[in-house]
Write a protein that holds these residues in place. Structure first.
Motif, PDB file in Angstrom:
ATOM      1  N   ILE A  86       0.846  -1.196   0.000  1.00 43.26           N
ATOM      2  CA  ILE A  86       0.000   0.000   0.000  1.00 43.26           C
ATOM      3  C   ILE A  86       0.884   1.249   0.000  1.00 43.26           C
ATOM      4  CG2 ILE A  86      -1.666   1.345   1.333  1.00 43.26           C
ATOM      5  CD1 ILE A  86      -2.757  -1.357   2.377  1.00 43.26           C
ATOM      6  N   MET A 145       0.182  -1.620  -4.506  1.00 39.96           N
ATOM      7  CA  MET A 145      -1.225  -2.024  -4.426  1.00 39.96           C
ATOM      8  C   MET A 145      -2.056  -1.276  -5.464  1.00 39.96           C
ATOM      9  SD  MET A 145      -3.277  -4.075  -2.953  1.00 39.96           S
ATOM     10  CE  MET A 145      -2.762  -4.627  -1.332  1.00 39.96           C
ATOM     11  N   LEU A 173      -4.437  -2.731  -8.347  1.00 35.49           N
ATOM     12  CA  LEU A 173      -5.860  -2.384  -8.390  1.00 35.49           C
ATOM     13  C   LEU A 173      -6.285  -1.733  -9.703  1.00 35.49           C
ATOM     14  CD1 LEU A 173      -6.342  -1.083  -4.742  1.00 35.49           C
ATOM     15  CD2 LEU A 173      -7.238  -3.190  -5.721  1.00 35.49           C
ATOM     16  N   LEU A 221      -5.368  -4.077   7.056  1.00 38.01           N
ATOM     17  CA  LEU A 221      -6.335  -3.286   6.293  1.00 38.01           C
ATOM     18  C   LEU A 221      -7.119  -2.347   7.197  1.00 38.01           C
ATOM     19  CD1 LEU A 221      -7.563  -6.118   3.925  1.00 38.01           C
ATOM     20  CD2 LEU A 221      -6.312  -4.071   3.249  1.00 38.01           C
ATOM     21  N   ARG A 222      -7.309  -2.768   8.444  1.00 34.73           N
ATOM     22  CA  ARG A 222      -8.055  -1.923   9.382  1.00 34.73           C
ATOM     23  C   ARG A 222      -7.216  -0.774   9.908  1.00 34.73           C
ATOM     24  NH1 ARG A 222     -13.613  -2.297   9.991  1.00 34.73           N
ATOM     25  NH2 ARG A 222     -14.191  -4.363   9.304  1.00 34.73           N
ATOM     26  N   LYS A 248      -4.034   0.178   8.711  1.00 34.85           N
ATOM     27  CA  LYS A 248      -3.189   0.782   7.672  1.00 34.85           C
ATOM     28  C   LYS A 248      -1.844   1.196   8.242  1.00 34.85           C
ATOM     29  CE  LYS A 248      -7.416   2.871   7.628  1.00 34.85           C
ATOM     30  NZ  LYS A 248      -8.062   4.006   8.277  1.00 34.85           N
ATOM     31  N   PHE A 279     -11.003  -5.841   2.537  1.00 36.11           N
ATOM     32  CA  PHE A 279     -10.227  -5.525   1.336  1.00 36.11           C
ATOM     33  C   PHE A 279     -11.101  -4.846   0.291  1.00 36.11           C
ATOM     34  CE2 PHE A 279      -8.362  -6.537  -2.779  1.00 36.11           C
ATOM     35  CZ  PHE A 279      -7.072  -6.085  -2.580  1.00 36.11           C
ATOM     36  N   SER A 336     -11.854  -1.310   1.176  1.00 37.74           N
ATOM     37  CA  SER A 336     -10.766  -0.344   1.091  1.00 37.74           C
ATOM     38  C   SER A 336     -10.223  -0.208  -0.319  1.00 37.74           C
ATOM     39  CB  SER A 336      -9.644  -0.742   2.049  1.00 37.74           C
ATOM     40  OG  SER A 336      -9.377  -2.111   1.947  1.00 37.74           O
ATOM     41  N   ALA A 337     -10.540  -1.179  -1.181  1.00 39.92           N
ATOM     42  CA  ALA A 337      -9.995  -1.111  -2.524  1.00 39.92           C
ATOM     43  C   ALA A 337     -10.614   0.024  -3.326  1.00 39.92           C
ATOM     44  CB  ALA A 337     -10.195  -2.437  -3.248  1.00 39.92           C
ATOM     45  N   ARG A 338     -11.792   0.472  -2.940  1.00 42.22           N
ATOM     46  CA  ARG A 338     -12.431   1.571  -3.652  1.00 42.22           C
ATOM     47  C   ARG A 338     -13.119   2.507  -2.701  1.00 42.22           C
ATOM     48  NH1 ARG A 338     -14.023   2.928  -9.291  1.00 42.22           N
ATOM     49  NH2 ARG A 338     -16.011   1.925  -9.155  1.00 42.22           N
TER      50      ARG A 338
END
Lengths: 353, 259
Positions: free
Chosen positions: B89, B94, B98, B167-168, B170, B254, B257-259
């Motif tokens: 990230i 990442m 993506l 992911l939570r 970061k 995921f 957070s990806a969008r």
């Protein structure tokens, strides 16, 4: 004969715009408005610049267009495909180099390019290898291709990232401040390469920059944005015509003569605007050519000058001209870029600077 | 679109290469379990001579300890999984994944596939060290493979936890600290070092809620006594149940957070 670059896709053409942004609005959770009804169109094959200060919303616009971020309202489309409803279609068309160089430090430049190739549908084989070699060659990376990317300098990594973004011959290329951390010399080379490949492969390019000069050098058209809103749209030439290429800053021996000095220059065709104060700010079309005539004019009028300074027009000048104000660097709200991935970048940038 | 299997393959291969290029990280996950294996099997060797331990019928303290150390190495590798996600990230990798036409699921599944490869390698190495030290498996090679299989599956569940935290939060420090905070109790609230039946009642009760305890105990059964299909199935069910919940949560996180 010089070939005409942009195939006439202008007025009346039914060709789908390469990029279409209409009333695009982005409000981050927490209420920060990053984009407010932003609209512009980029024609196929065009190199288009989004110009604005930090926090203007440039990156937000790009991240929405490359499907990394969701919009709040409005429309964003690439080659007619909506970024919200057809992200898969968009991803097959685009290339992207963001502010964080997406380069894997543990892989070599050669391997990084292959990885990107595979991500975009390359299959192993001679054809892929040829394209990788081509990109390495174009960006002068052939000599360092087998070094781990982590050992490369910032400038080389930028170049590698650009090579990655162009590798799969994207139809539309997005570059978010691609020259950050690149020395001026490499910067020029980078723009040269970009122009070349855009012409040869018909790639549409949208890039963001904070530097007027850069936009001028490479872009066919420029949109100036501030606080998420469009300030001005036009060719760099037209902008320069209106703002002036640069500025002469003249310090007068006598403060009281400032207004007279300004009047003296007001009718000069080389001068676009004068700010009557001491030092006198004279906006001119051609910085170098206008120095001597201006000094001569003052000599004739018997106005004594202590010093002359030349500066190229900056983004500040453009903003001053069109908004009557300096650009606003919006305070970046922590966690403003809503996607987790964006937030991480934001934090890293702030921490690093 | 790049096919699903190909997506997993690309990301997985890249993640494996990346890990192997950072040998320090791989060895770190190996060194500690091996040190503990060597050290504890010596320190507690006499423990096996005590009446209480002997009564339980373990071959030796070493064979008793091996499953716990294999699980430990899986846990360490799993911790690095979330860290790697944070690195991707931060570096912008990442984003590259993506915006490309690979499958979204391939990004996470590819990472876990790479984790699995590393875990199999590490488990095999630790088992090899134990073998050289004289540890033998009652159930033979099949039992050893089964034990390793359970450990790897559990390791993947743990990798999912690590990614969920990543992911939570970061934040790589948080991911490491929170991961360790969960890993150590998972190990100590289990029969990894000390036989379950010799632990106080409340600890045994706590261990019932610890999926690692099931995996370690099943390994100990396979190494020291013989196969128990009932226990195997129960362990598999525990891993599957916990895995289903955690992997679903990670995938959801995921996607969000990806969008």
């Amino acid at each position: 004969m010089v070939k005409v670059n942009s195939i006439s896709v202008g007025e009346g053409s039914s060709a789908t715009p390469a990029i279409e942004v209409e009333d695009l609005t982005k409000v981050y959770p927490g209420g920060t408005v990053a984009l407010e009804k932003l609209s512009f169109i980029v024609r196929p094959g065009e190199i288009f610049g989004l110009l604005g200060p930090n926090g203007a919303g440039k990156s937000t616009a790009v991240r929405i267009l490359v499907t990394l971020l969701r919009k709040t309202s409005g429309r964003a489309a690439v080659n007619g495909f909506d970024t919200e409803t057809q992200p898969d279609k968009v991803r097959e068309l685009i290339g992207y180099a963001g502010q964080a160089t997406g380069v894997d430090d543990d892989l070599t430049g050669h391997e990084n390019l292959f990885l990107q190739g595979f991500l975009h549908g390359f299959s192993p084989g001679k054809k892929s290898l040829k394209r990788v070699d081509e990109m390495l060659e174009l960006f002068s990376l052939t000599d360092v291709q087998h070094q781990r990317a982590g050992r490369l300098s910032g400038g080389l990594r930028r170049r590698l990232d650009l090579a990655q973004a162009l590798l799969h011959k994207p139809s539309v290329l997005f570059l978010d401040e691609p020259t950050t951390g690149v020395d001026p010399q490499s910067r020029n080379a980078l723009w040269g390469q970009l122009r070349k490949i855009s012409r040869e492969e018909g790639t549409t390019v949208l890039l963001t920059t904070q530097y007027l000069e850069e936009a001028d050098r490479v872009c066919d058209r420029v949109a100036i944005i501030d606080r998420g809103r469009l300030v001005k749209l036009g060719t760099p030439g037209a902008l320069k015509e209106e703002v002036g290429e640069g500025r002469l800053i003249l310090t007068l021996a006598d403060d009281t003569l400032a207004v007279r000095a300004a009047e003296l220059l007001a009718n000069n065709p080389e001068v676009t605007r004068v700010q009557a104060a001491n030092p006198l700010q004279v906006y001119v079309r051609d910085v170098n050519a206008s120095v001597i005539p201006v000094i001569d004019a003052f000599k004739v009028a018997n106005i004594q000058i202590i010093s002359v300074e030349q500066t190229k027009a900056t983004l500040d000048d453009v903003f001053l001209r069109y908004t009557g104000d300096r650009p606003h660097s919006e305070p970046i709200v922590v966690g403003a870029v809503s996607s987790i991935f964006g937030t991480a970048h934001g934090r890293k940038r702030r921490g690093g600077s | 679109m790049v096919g699903k299997l190909k997506s997993v393959g690309i990301i997985g291969a890249r993640d494996v290469i990346r890990s192997l290029r950072t040998p320090m990280l791989v060895t770190m996950s190996l060194v500690q379990p091996i040190i503990w294996l060597v050290l504890f099997s010596q320190i507690f060797r006499n423990l096996a001579d005590t009446f209480q331990f002997r009564r339980l019928g373990y071959s030796s303290y070493l064979t008793f300890l091996v499953p716990g150390m294999i699980v430990l190495s899986m846990l360490f590798t799993a911790l690095q999984s979330g860290m790697a996600t944070i690195t991707d990230i931060d570096t912008g990798m990442m984003d590259k994944f993506l915006i490309s036409p690979i499958r979204r699921s391939g990004i996470l599944l590819g990472r876990m596939a790479a984790d699995a490869v590393l875990m199999v390698l590490q488990g095999a190495i630790i088992f090899g060290v134990a073998f050289l030290m004289g540890a033998r498996t009652k159930t033979g090679w099949a039992g050893a493979v089964l034990m390793l299989g359970f450990a790897v599956l559990f390791g993947l569940v743990w990798a999912s936890v690590s990614n969920l935290i990543a992911l939570r939060t970061k934040n790589s420090e948080m991911t490491m600290v929170a991961g360790l905070l969960l890993t150590l109790p998972a190990l100590f609230l289990s029969p990894a070092f000390f036989p379950k039946t010799l632990q106080p009642g409340w600890l045994q009760a706590v261990a019932k809620a610890n999926p690692a305890a099931y995996v370690i105990q099943t390994g100990q059964q396979l190494m020291n006594f013989g196969n128990n299909w009932g226990q195997d199935l129960r362990t598999l069910a525990v891993i599957a149940g916990v895995g289903l919940v955690l992997i679903t949560a990670t995938v959801a996180s995921f996607r969000a957070s990806a969008r």
